[in-house]
Design an enzyme around this catalytic site. Structure first.
Site, PDB file in Angstrom:
ATOM      1  N   ASP A   2       0.855  -1.190   0.000  1.00  0.00           N
ATOM      2  CA  ASP A   2       0.000   0.000   0.000  1.00  0.00           C
ATOM      3  C   ASP A   2       0.886   1.233   0.000  1.00  0.00           C
ATOM      4  O   ASP A   2       1.088   1.881   1.038  1.00  0.00           O
ATOM      5  CB  ASP A   2      -0.937  -0.032   1.219  1.00  0.00           C
ATOM      6  CG  ASP A   2      -1.916  -1.187   1.142  1.00  0.00           C
ATOM      7  OD1 ASP A   2      -2.361  -1.521   0.036  1.00  0.00           O
ATOM      8  OD2 ASP A   2      -2.234  -1.764   2.190  1.00  0.00           O
ATOM      9  N   THR A  61     -11.731  -6.374   8.212  1.00  0.00           N
ATOM     10  CA  THR A  61     -11.121  -6.467   9.549  1.00  0.00           C
ATOM     11  C   THR A  61     -11.125  -5.119  10.282  1.00  0.00           C
ATOM     12  O   THR A  61     -10.748  -5.036  11.442  1.00  0.00           O
ATOM     13  CB  THR A  61      -9.683  -7.014   9.457  1.00  0.00           C
ATOM     14  OG1 THR A  61      -9.024  -6.388   8.358  1.00  0.00           O
ATOM     15  CG2 THR A  61      -9.684  -8.505   9.238  1.00  0.00           C
ATOM     16  N   GLY A 103       0.689  -5.529   6.108  1.00  0.00           N
ATOM     17  CA  GLY A 103       1.051  -4.288   5.436  1.00  0.00           C
ATOM     18  C   GLY A 103       1.975  -3.451   6.279  1.00  0.00           C
ATOM     19  O   GLY A 103       3.179  -3.699   6.386  1.00  0.00           O
ATOM     20  N   ARG A 104       1.396  -2.459   6.966  1.00  0.00           N
ATOM     21  CA  ARG A 104       2.194  -1.446   7.649  1.00  0.00           C
ATOM     22  C   ARG A 104       3.202  -1.965   8.671  1.00  0.00           C
ATOM     23  O   ARG A 104       4.280  -1.361   8.788  1.00  0.00           O
ATOM     24  CB  ARG A 104       1.240  -0.401   8.256  1.00  0.00           C
ATOM     25  CG  ARG A 104       0.584   0.456   7.179  1.00  0.00           C
ATOM     26  CD  ARG A 104      -0.660   1.139   7.657  1.00  0.00           C
ATOM     27  NE  ARG A 104      -1.740   0.209   7.872  1.00  0.00           N
ATOM     28  CZ  ARG A 104      -2.955   0.554   8.292  1.00  0.00           C
ATOM     29  NH1 ARG A 104      -3.225   1.820   8.538  1.00  0.00           N
ATOM     30  NH2 ARG A 104      -3.892  -0.359   8.449  1.00  0.00           N
ATOM     31  N   PRO A 108     -22.864  -8.318 -12.001  1.00  0.00           N
ATOM     32  CA  PRO A 108     -22.135  -9.524 -12.410  1.00  0.00           C
ATOM     33  C   PRO A 108     -21.323  -9.358 -13.696  1.00  0.00           C
ATOM     34  O   PRO A 108     -20.159  -9.786 -13.766  1.00  0.00           O
ATOM     35  CB  PRO A 108     -23.252 -10.564 -12.580  1.00  0.00           C
ATOM     36  CG  PRO A 108     -24.302 -10.134 -11.596  1.00  0.00           C
ATOM     37  CD  PRO A 108     -24.261  -8.633 -11.603  1.00  0.00           C
ATOM     38  N   ASP A 167     -19.688  -5.081  -7.981  1.00  0.00           N
ATOM     39  CA  ASP A 167     -20.415  -4.385  -9.044  1.00  0.00           C
ATOM     40  C   ASP A 167     -21.427  -5.365  -9.617  1.00  0.00           C
ATOM     41  O   ASP A 167     -21.583  -6.466  -9.079  1.00  0.00           O
ATOM     42  CB  ASP A 167     -19.398  -3.905 -10.112  1.00  0.00           C
ATOM     43  CG  ASP A 167     -19.857  -2.642 -10.828  1.00  0.00           C
ATOM     44  OD1 ASP A 167     -21.048  -2.559 -11.192  1.00  0.00           O
ATOM     45  OD2 ASP A 167     -19.021  -1.742 -11.042  1.00  0.00           O
ATOM     46  N   GLN A 224      -7.322  -0.966  11.872  1.00  0.00           N
ATOM     47  CA  GLN A 224      -7.734  -2.360  11.988  1.00  0.00           C
ATOM     48  C   GLN A 224      -8.320  -2.612  13.373  1.00  0.00           C
ATOM     49  O   GLN A 224      -7.825  -2.079  14.366  1.00  0.00           O
ATOM     50  CB  GLN A 224      -6.538  -3.296  11.759  1.00  0.00           C
ATOM     51  CG  GLN A 224      -5.951  -3.207  10.363  1.00  0.00           C
ATOM     52  CD  GLN A 224      -6.794  -3.927   9.309  1.00  0.00           C
ATOM     53  OE1 GLN A 224      -7.954  -4.256   9.526  1.00  0.00           O
ATOM     54  NE2 GLN A 224      -6.211  -4.156   8.152  1.00  0.00           N
ATOM     55  N   ASP A 279      -5.808  -7.485  -4.839  1.00  0.00           N
ATOM     56  CA  ASP A 279      -6.854  -7.227  -3.841  1.00  0.00           C
ATOM     57  C   ASP A 279      -7.631  -5.979  -4.236  1.00  0.00           C
ATOM     58  O   ASP A 279      -7.447  -4.911  -3.665  1.00  0.00           O
ATOM     59  CB  ASP A 279      -6.159  -7.065  -2.468  1.00  0.00           C
ATOM     60  CG  ASP A 279      -7.103  -6.621  -1.361  1.00  0.00           C
ATOM     61  OD1 ASP A 279      -8.289  -6.960  -1.421  1.00  0.00           O
ATOM     62  OD2 ASP A 279      -6.628  -5.949  -0.428  1.00  0.00           O
ATOM     63  N   LEU A 280      -8.490  -6.121  -5.252  1.00  0.00           N
ATOM     64  CA  LEU A 280      -9.268  -4.958  -5.688  1.00  0.00           C
ATOM     65  C   LEU A 280     -10.716  -5.047  -5.211  1.00  0.00           C
ATOM     66  O   LEU A 280     -11.507  -4.142  -5.485  1.00  0.00           O
ATOM     67  CB  LEU A 280      -9.172  -4.794  -7.214  1.00  0.00           C
ATOM     68  CG  LEU A 280      -7.745  -4.524  -7.719  1.00  0.00           C
ATOM     69  CD1 LEU A 280      -7.723  -4.343  -9.236  1.00  0.00           C
ATOM     70  CD2 LEU A 280      -7.108  -3.313  -7.048  1.00  0.00           C
ATOM     71  N   LYS A 281     -11.040  -6.124  -4.518  1.00  0.00           N
ATOM     72  CA  LYS A 281     -12.363  -6.270  -3.875  1.00  0.00           C
ATOM     73  C   LYS A 281     -13.483  -5.816  -4.805  1.00  0.00           C
ATOM     74  O   LYS A 281     -14.259  -4.909  -4.483  1.00  0.00           O
ATOM     75  CB  LYS A 281     -12.414  -5.467  -2.576  1.00  0.00           C
ATOM     76  CG  LYS A 281     -11.393  -5.872  -1.533  1.00  0.00           C
ATOM     77  CD  LYS A 281     -11.623  -5.128  -0.219  1.00  0.00           C
ATOM     78  CE  LYS A 281     -10.576  -5.430   0.822  1.00  0.00           C
ATOM     79  NZ  LYS A 281      -9.252  -4.856   0.527  1.00  0.00           N
ATOM     80  N   THR A 341     -19.940  -6.729 -15.076  1.00  0.00           N
ATOM     81  CA  THR A 341     -18.761  -5.883 -14.883  1.00  0.00           C
ATOM     82  C   THR A 341     -17.691  -6.615 -14.084  1.00  0.00           C
ATOM     83  O   THR A 341     -16.496  -6.563 -14.410  1.00  0.00           O
ATOM     84  CB  THR A 341     -19.171  -4.577 -14.158  1.00  0.00           C
ATOM     85  OG1 THR A 341     -20.177  -3.947 -14.941  1.00  0.00           O
ATOM     86  CG2 THR A 341     -18.004  -3.636 -13.989  1.00  0.00           C
ATOM     87  N   LYS A 375       0.753  -8.349  -2.067  1.00  0.00           N
ATOM     88  CA  LYS A 375      -0.638  -8.018  -2.346  1.00  0.00           C
ATOM     89  C   LYS A 375      -0.678  -6.612  -2.933  1.00  0.00           C
ATOM     90  O   LYS A 375      -0.102  -5.679  -2.365  1.00  0.00           O
ATOM     91  CB  LYS A 375      -1.446  -8.060  -1.046  1.00  0.00           C
ATOM     92  CG  LYS A 375      -2.917  -7.805  -1.255  1.00  0.00           C
ATOM     93  CD  LYS A 375      -3.661  -7.774   0.063  1.00  0.00           C
ATOM     94  CE  LYS A 375      -3.572  -6.443   0.748  1.00  0.00           C
ATOM     95  NZ  LYS A 375      -4.378  -5.370   0.176  1.00  0.00           N
ATOM     96  N   ARG A 429      -1.019  -7.930  13.402  1.00  0.00           N
ATOM     97  CA  ARG A 429      -0.232  -6.971  14.170  1.00  0.00           C
ATOM     98  C   ARG A 429       0.784  -7.723  15.004  1.00  0.00           C
ATOM     99  O   ARG A 429       0.544  -8.856  15.407  1.00  0.00           O
ATOM    100  CB  ARG A 429      -1.154  -6.125  15.063  1.00  0.00           C
ATOM    101  CG  ARG A 429      -2.079  -5.190  14.257  1.00  0.00           C
ATOM    102  CD  ARG A 429      -1.274  -4.124  13.535  1.00  0.00           C
ATOM    103  NE  ARG A 429      -2.063  -3.254  12.657  1.00  0.00           N
ATOM    104  CZ  ARG A 429      -2.168  -3.395  11.337  1.00  0.00           C
ATOM    105  NH1 ARG A 429      -1.571  -4.395  10.703  1.00  0.00           N
ATOM    106  NH2 ARG A 429      -2.858  -2.523  10.618  1.00  0.00           N
TER     107      ARG A 429
END
Ligand code: C5P
Length: 261
Positions: free
Chosen positions: A13, A126, A239-240, A69, A67, A219, A62-64, A71, A35, A188
């Site tokens: 990210d 999360t 991530g972070r 079906p 929309d 989170q 990870d574009l979640k 698309t 990711k 974490r």
């Protein structure tokens, strides 16, 4: 189930391609999977996937998608063409949308003669807890039962698994078995701040803070890396705690050490 190092996916990210490649070069040789989510993909597009794959990283896109079906099917087709090993859609998009996603992935993979990417349904983010589900979204059920409901829909639609917090892994495994792929973000470090009622089992419980998340931590349903893997996650997304660490490579090594016990 992938071997330990393959279970760690680092969430890239970051602001753009330069930052992403700098990070990938630092993590190369330690981490094998990454990711790519909305921030980096919006900034850099398919070039980000290409840059990661060129360096030997497996990519979870990870574009979640959420929309209609048709698309979502089109987006999944394009993602499959990019050569990602895993992708996701929001399970809240419903059965028809998830079926379209599963079918598009199967067909695109067949046409390209490549393995079908692992297709996941995102259950309850999360960053949400029971209060947010109820007071904001009007969902009057526990987080766990809502996660199980959405994961059941994902499975019925032909998806391979789901994204869920460590707290729901036990019930998910019980209901959907070993082959159901579970990916867990909200990781974490042991010693991180405590979040979110109710108390999780001890193995999933962070204690005191060692890593500050810049801008504050969004989170809520968190666990340690080893807690999530012991609970039965196939993959963890971090991530972070790695990308914002002064030394991302050392932070990734520490997570892998923790996984190896
Ligand atoms: O920095 P942090 O470890 O919180 O990053 C978690 C990553 O996992 C983010 O990229 C976030 O978009 C993603 N994610 C999540 N919760 C989900 C699905 C994905 O936090 N349910």
């Amino acid at each position: 189930m992938p071997e330990r190092a393959g279970q760690l996916l680092v969430a890239l990210d970051v602001e753009g391609l330069d930052q992403a490649t700098t990070l990938l070069d630092k993590l190369s040789g330690v981490v094998t999977g990454c990711k790519i989510g909305n921030q980096l993909f919006t900034a850099a597009g398919p070039a980000a996937v290409e840059a990661a794959r060129k360096r030997g990283f497996r990519v979870f896109l990870d574009l979640k998608y959420h929309d209609i079906p048709n698309t979502v099917a089109g987006a999944v087709r394009e993602a499959t063409r990019l050569g990602v090993f895993m992708l996701n859609v929001h399970a809240g998009g419903g059965l028809g949308m998830m079926r379209a996603a599963a079918e598009a992935a199967t067909k695109a993979a067949k046409d390209l003669a490549v393995p079908r990417p692992i297709c996941l349904g995102v259950t309850v983010l999360t960053s949400l807890d029971r209060h947010a589900l109820d007071a904001e979204l009007g969902i009057v059920s526990t987080v766990e039962s809502h996660v199980l409901r959405l994961a059941g829909l994902a499975k019925a639609a032909g998806l391979d698994g789901c994204v869920a917090s460590a707290r729901e892994i036990g019930p998910l495994r019980l209901q959907f078995g070993k082959k159901f792929v579970i990916v867990t973000p909200g990781i974490r470090p042991a010693g991180g701040p405590r979040h979110g009622p109710p108390d999780p089992p001890t193995a999933l419980r962070p204690t005191e803070s060692v890593t500050a998340i810049p801008g504050g931590d969004d989170q809520v349903r968190t666990a340690t890396a080893s807690g999530a893997i012991e609970a039965g996650a196939d993959y963890i997304v971090v991530g972070r705690p790695i990308t914002a660490a002064p030394n991302p490579k050392a932070a990734a090594q520490a997570v892998l050490e923790e996984l190896r016990g």
